[in-house]
Design a protein around this motif. Structure first.
Motif, PDB file in Angstrom:
ATOM      1  N   LYS A   1     -15.928  42.255 -12.770  1.00  0.00           N
ATOM      2  CA  LYS A   1     -16.162  43.728 -12.804  1.00  0.00           C
ATOM      3  C   LYS A   1     -14.604  44.263 -12.693  1.00  0.00           C
ATOM      4  CE  LYS A   1     -20.664  43.635 -12.452  1.00  0.00           C
ATOM      5  NZ  LYS A   1     -20.902  42.791 -13.198  1.00  0.00           N
TER       6      LYS A   1
ATOM      7  N   THR B   1     -16.100  50.925  -5.282  1.00  0.00           N
ATOM      8  CA  THR B   1     -16.329  49.431  -5.481  1.00  0.00           C
ATOM      9  C   THR B   1     -16.998  49.310  -4.307  1.00  0.00           C
ATOM     10  OG1 THR B   1     -14.195  49.251  -6.668  1.00  0.00           O
ATOM     11  CG2 THR B   1     -14.832  47.357  -5.685  1.00  0.00           C
TER      12      THR B   1
ATOM     13  N   TYR C   1     -20.473  49.793  -4.863  1.00  0.00           N
ATOM     14  CA  TYR C   1     -21.149  48.808  -5.771  1.00  0.00           C
ATOM     15  C   TYR C   1     -21.620  47.462  -4.949  1.00  0.00           C
ATOM     16  CZ  TYR C   1     -21.540  45.521  -9.436  1.00  0.00           C
ATOM     17  OH  TYR C   1     -22.228  44.516 -10.165  1.00  0.00           O
TER      18      TYR C   1
END
Length: 165
Positions: A31, A71, A74
């Protein structure tokens, strides 16, 4: 520029910077986040093996990405974050030296609103807990660290700084 395009661009830059590897790394699961590529590896390894695996990609165990709120959310929402008993509380790039000083793999500092120690941690149980791993709080508001012996096989998070290439 979309994250997908940035990701492909970053992979191309990494490939040109590190030459032709003996085995082509698969970046398809990585990612993009604010100057980093990162990957959540579900395979299990001890700390040194995980660190070496990240380095084989030209990166390190996660540190810089843990300062970005999106982040961190996530990662906390990822299905593999779990308990120490299952090995699903991944290694990150935070270690202690023999003088007792903790430091991030990238030399940066901690965003304590996002990442912090669990209650009663670090406790250096047995006098040999030099490596950190993380789990999320039940409501996914903060990533909690625990110090641990460096030998258990855990999942791990790698990052590659796009900016340093």
């Amino acid at each position: 520029m979309t994250n997908t395009i940035r990701g492909f661009l970053a992979i191309a830059i990494i490939a040109s910077a590190y030459g032709t590897p003996t085995a082509c790394p698969d970046f398809s699961t990585w990612k993009v986040s604010k100057g980093y590529l990162f990957n959540l590896f579900t395979e299990k390894a001890n700390y040194q093996t995980a660190k070496s695996r990240c380095e084989s990609y030209g990166g390190r165990l996660a540190s810089g990405i843990l300062r970005d709120p999106a982040t961190v959310r996530y990662i906390m929402g990822a299905s593999f974050l779990g308990s120490l008993e299952t090995g699903k509380a991944p290694w990150i790039g935070y270690t202690k030296n023999y003088a007792g000083v903790w430091s991030w793999a990238d030399g940066g500092s901690t965003n304590s609103d996002l990442v912090g120690w669990q209650a009663t941690e670090p406790n250096n149980d047995g006098g040999q807990e030099f490596c950190a791993h993380v789990r999320s709080t039940e409501n996914c508001t903060k990533m909690l660290m625990n110090d641990l012996f460096c030998t258990p096989k855990m999942q791990f998070i790698c990052e590659i700084s796009i900016l340093s290439i």
